[in-house]
Design a protein around this motif. Structure first.
Motif, PDB file in Angstrom:
ATOM      1  N   UNK A   9     -18.174   1.850 -13.719  1.00 42.39           N
ATOM      2  CA  UNK A   9     -18.386   2.714 -14.884  1.00 42.39           C
ATOM      3  C   UNK A   9     -18.557   4.185 -14.523  1.00 42.39           C
ATOM      4  N   UNK A  10     -18.424   4.509 -13.222  1.00 41.53           N
ATOM      5  CA  UNK A  10     -18.673   5.903 -12.843  1.00 41.53           C
ATOM      6  C   UNK A  10     -17.724   6.400 -11.750  1.00 41.53           C
ATOM      7  N   UNK A  11     -17.183   5.490 -10.950  1.00 40.96           N
ATOM      8  CA  UNK A  11     -16.322   5.883  -9.831  1.00 40.96           C
ATOM      9  C   UNK A  11     -14.850   5.725 -10.195  1.00 40.96           C
ATOM     10  N   UNK A  12     -14.065   6.757  -9.953  1.00 37.53           N
ATOM     11  CA  UNK A  12     -12.619   6.696 -10.120  1.00 37.53           C
ATOM     12  C   UNK A  12     -11.968   6.852  -8.751  1.00 37.53           C
ATOM     13  N   UNK A  13     -11.133   5.907  -8.396  1.00 41.53           N
ATOM     14  CA  UNK A  13     -10.370   5.969  -7.150  1.00 41.53           C
ATOM     15  C   UNK A  13      -8.909   6.237  -7.492  1.00 41.53           C
ATOM     16  N   UNK A  14      -8.326   7.199  -6.821  1.00 40.32           N
ATOM     17  CA  UNK A  14      -6.900   7.495  -6.977  1.00 40.32           C
ATOM     18  C   UNK A  14      -6.254   7.424  -5.603  1.00 40.32           C
ATOM     19  N   UNK A  15      -5.257   6.578  -5.467  1.00 38.18           N
ATOM     20  CA  UNK A  15      -4.516   6.463  -4.222  1.00 38.18           C
ATOM     21  C   UNK A  15      -3.386   7.473  -4.180  1.00 38.18           C
ATOM     22  N   UNK A  16      -3.243   8.161  -3.069  1.00 37.22           N
ATOM     23  CA  UNK A  16      -2.140   9.104  -2.881  1.00 37.22           C
ATOM     24  C   UNK A  16      -1.269   8.571  -1.748  1.00 37.22           C
ATOM     25  N   UNK A  17      -0.027   8.245  -2.068  1.00 35.91           N
ATOM     26  CA  UNK A  17       0.865   7.658  -1.081  1.00 35.91           C
ATOM     27  C   UNK A  17       1.776   8.742  -0.506  1.00 35.91           C
ATOM     28  N   UNK A  18       1.486   9.161   0.720  1.00 36.94           N
ATOM     29  CA  UNK A  18       2.311  10.135   1.434  1.00 36.94           C
ATOM     30  C   UNK A  18       3.037   9.378   2.535  1.00 36.94           C
ATOM     31  N   UNK A  19       4.322   9.159   2.361  1.00 34.90           N
ATOM     32  CA  UNK A  19       5.070   8.210   3.177  1.00 34.90           C
ATOM     33  C   UNK A  19       5.415   8.758   4.552  1.00 34.90           C
ATOM     34  N   UNK A  20       5.306   7.881   5.539  1.00 33.39           N
ATOM     35  CA  UNK A  20       5.824   8.202   6.868  1.00 33.39           C
ATOM     36  C   UNK A  20       7.302   7.825   6.953  1.00 33.39           C
ATOM     37  N   UNK A  21       7.640   6.607   6.536  1.00 30.92           N
ATOM     38  CA  UNK A  21       9.006   6.111   6.644  1.00 30.92           C
ATOM     39  C   UNK A  21       9.816   6.477   5.404  1.00 30.92           C
ATOM     40  N   UNK A  22      11.129   6.670   5.590  1.00 31.15           N
ATOM     41  CA  UNK A  22      12.001   7.041   4.478  1.00 31.15           C
ATOM     42  C   UNK A  22      11.941   6.015   3.353  1.00 31.15           C
ATOM     43  N   UNK A  23      11.926   4.729   3.712  1.00 30.70           N
ATOM     44  CA  UNK A  23      11.940   3.677   2.694  1.00 30.70           C
ATOM     45  C   UNK A  23      10.691   3.700   1.840  1.00 30.70           C
ATOM     46  N   UNK A  24       9.604   4.250   2.364  1.00 35.24           N
ATOM     47  CA  UNK A  24       8.339   4.271   1.622  1.00 35.24           C
ATOM     48  C   UNK A  24       8.278   5.404   0.609  1.00 35.24           C
TER      49      UNK A  24
ATOM     50  N   UNK B   8       9.520   1.017  -4.310  1.00 35.83           N
ATOM     51  CA  UNK B   8       8.865   0.354  -3.184  1.00 35.83           C
ATOM     52  C   UNK B   8       7.353   0.524  -3.233  1.00 35.83           C
ATOM     53  N   UNK B   9       6.902   1.690  -3.687  1.00 36.22           N
ATOM     54  CA  UNK B   9       5.459   1.902  -3.839  1.00 36.22           C
ATOM     55  C   UNK B   9       4.911   0.943  -4.897  1.00 36.22           C
ATOM     56  N   UNK B  10       5.654   0.786  -5.986  1.00 40.18           N
ATOM     57  CA  UNK B  10       5.226  -0.133  -7.049  1.00 40.18           C
ATOM     58  C   UNK B  10       5.111  -1.561  -6.505  1.00 40.18           C
ATOM     59  N   UNK B  11       6.061  -1.978  -5.674  1.00 39.63           N
ATOM     60  CA  UNK B  11       5.995  -3.315  -5.080  1.00 39.63           C
ATOM     61  C   UNK B  11       4.769  -3.453  -4.179  1.00 39.63           C
ATOM     62  N   UNK B  12       4.436  -2.389  -3.456  1.00 34.78           N
ATOM     63  CA  UNK B  12       3.249  -2.433  -2.591  1.00 34.78           C
ATOM     64  C   UNK B  12       1.972  -2.535  -3.420  1.00 34.78           C
ATOM     65  N   UNK B  13       1.929  -1.845  -4.545  1.00 39.08           N
ATOM     66  CA  UNK B  13       0.764  -1.928  -5.436  1.00 39.08           C
ATOM     67  C   UNK B  13       0.592  -3.363  -5.923  1.00 39.08           C
TER      68      UNK B  13
END
Length: 453
Positions: free
Chosen positions: A16-31, A36-41
């Motif tokens: 009720x108080x903490x918000x987590x936001x993931x930031x995906x900064x890819x190393x590999x081209x496919x990422x 592909x990010x949606x599939x990982x989620x």
């Protein structure tokens, strides 16, 4: 992947108080692909928003230097802290509690749910199958149906004989671990089963989710933990008694002369489990993440995901360096790189030895004089000749998709597991939630139809 379970505990406690936001900064081209990010989620059951930072704009604006990095923001949006690398949940809990205690009296935020629409997993027979193993003599396949948290044993035609695991995680058991003692096949057995080794009527399973190696008896119909404590180790150590030694993301196994060799991705090492002595120790790699050839105790590996022993040598895949490497079993054995150059050297190029480029491969199978590789982020299956080190594409157009047909037009989507039976290659086509078959003689690619599941 290690941080996500820690964050999940805090997201539930402070929902009720903490918000987590993931930031995906890819190393590999496919990422960099949002698909592909949606599939990982979906694959990792991520319940918070994730932004695809494909061009590293957010990475640069926060001066990030490492994966993973945690940034702490107060209710006004001011950055008040950062942490690089993994972190223990108790320490993180104290930080969050302190932030709440400090800022709630100021009236800068109000409690309440943060409602989002979660990504739903597909309704399919398999869910992100990670590895596949074969018993050539009995014409068996063992499929690691990883996100369904179970193993499936079927014949080469896809007729299902046994399902091991009820689809629930032992981590959700009342004792929080639930990984010990003899358990029946219809109980929670695995959290993220990956590599399997078949030895007669016994299966050895690398469960990356519980950080354990599980022994499955096909005659008794039971499973029990044989290595690991059920919790991730956050420090490198020398091993010891198998059941008292915490492990770190075991992903694949291979048995030779009573020793179970383990691709221990989280430690950047290969480990050895002596089955009769019930002891476990590091075998190769000093724990540093890199690609350094040397005597096995001084070499450096980078997230080994696939392993197979053949002719007194251990062939293994180092995913983070997009490398195929080999280590002699001998006491003074060395680690030698066959394909691969560095932590940031990857691509899609067929050639000889280190002239070739792979992109985050995850699985391999040694058959006759060839090593077959699931070149995951290139969406291809490749072969490496053991003598000449010639790398060739066997199947896959390179585009992610789900197309059958001749090998050059066939499509895979992040294939991770591979095994060879005769003239057929069986592939765990992870993001397509399927097992696919490659006919080496005709070059045809088509799905394995599972029946009786």
């Amino acid at each position: 992947m290690h941080v996500l379970p820690q964050l999940r505990k805090l997201e539930e406690k402070y929902s009720d108080v903490l918000t987590v936001i993931g930031v995906h900064s890819a190393k590999f081209n496919a990422e960099k692909s949002s698909d592909n990010v949606r599939e990982a989620v979906r694959r990792y059951g991520i319940g918070h928003p994730v932004v695809n930072d494909a061009d590293f704009e957010i990475w640069k604006s926060y001066a990030v230097r490492a994966w993973p990095t945690l940034m702490f923001l107060d209710p006004s949006g001011k950055v008040i802290g950062r942490h690089e690398g993994e972190i223990l949940v108790d320490a993180l809990d104290q930080v969050i509690a302190g932030m709440i205690e400090e800022h709630e009296p100021l009236g800068l935020f109000k409690r309440g749910p943060f409602v989002i629409q979660p990504e739903l997993q597909s309704d399919s027979q398999l869910s992100f199958p990670g590895k596949i193993t074969s018993d050539v003599d009995r014409e068996w396949l063992v499929i690691s149906d990883s996100n369904h948290r179970r193993l499936i044993i079927c014949d080469l035609g896809g007729k299902v004989d046994v399902v091991i695991g009820n689809g629930e995680s032992p981590l959700a058991a009342a004792d929080c671990l639930g990984t010990y003692g003899s358990r029946e096949f219809d109980q929670p057995l695995f959290d993220n089963p990956q590599g399997v080794e078949i030895n007669g009527d016994t299966l050895y399973v690398a469960d990356a989710g519980t950080h354990t190696v599980v022994k499955v008896g096909l005659i008794t119909g039971t499973a029990e933990t044989m290595a690991g404590t059920g919790e991730q180790s956050f420090y490198r150590h020398k091993g010891g008694e198998a059941l008292n030694t915490p492990l770190n993301s075991p992903y694949d196994l291979s048995l030779n002369d009573g020793i179970l060799y383990i691709a221990m991705a989280g430690f950047h090492q290969l480990w050895a489990l002596n089955i009769s002595e019930e002891s476990i120790t590091p075998f190769a790699g000093d724990g540093g993440e890199d690609i350094v050839d040397d005597l096995k105790n001084h070499a450096r590996l980078a997230q080994p995901y696939g392993i197979e022993v053949s002719n007194n040598a251990i062939f293994f895949i180092d995913s983070e360096t997009s490398a195929l490497r080999v280590c002699a079993i001998a006491e003074e054995g060395r680690v030698v790189t066959l394909v691969g150059k560095g932590l940031f050297d990857f691509g899609d190029h067929d050639g000889v030895g280190r002239e070739a480029l792979l992109q985050h491969p995850q699985g391999l199978s040694v058959h006759n004089d060839q090593i077959y590789i699931a070149d995951s982020y290139n969406n291809k299956i490749k072969s490496v000749a053991i003598g000449s080190l010639q790398v060739k594409t066997i199947a896959g157009s390179g585009e992610p998709g789900d197309m059958n047909g001749y090998s050059t037009i066939a499509q895979f989507n992040e294939p991770a597991g591979i095994t060879v039976v005769g003239n057929r290659i069986f592939v765990a086509d992870t993001n397509n939630h399927k097992v696919k078959i490659i006919e080496l003689d005709s070059g045809q690619v088509y799905p394995l139809e599972l029946t009786g599941l």
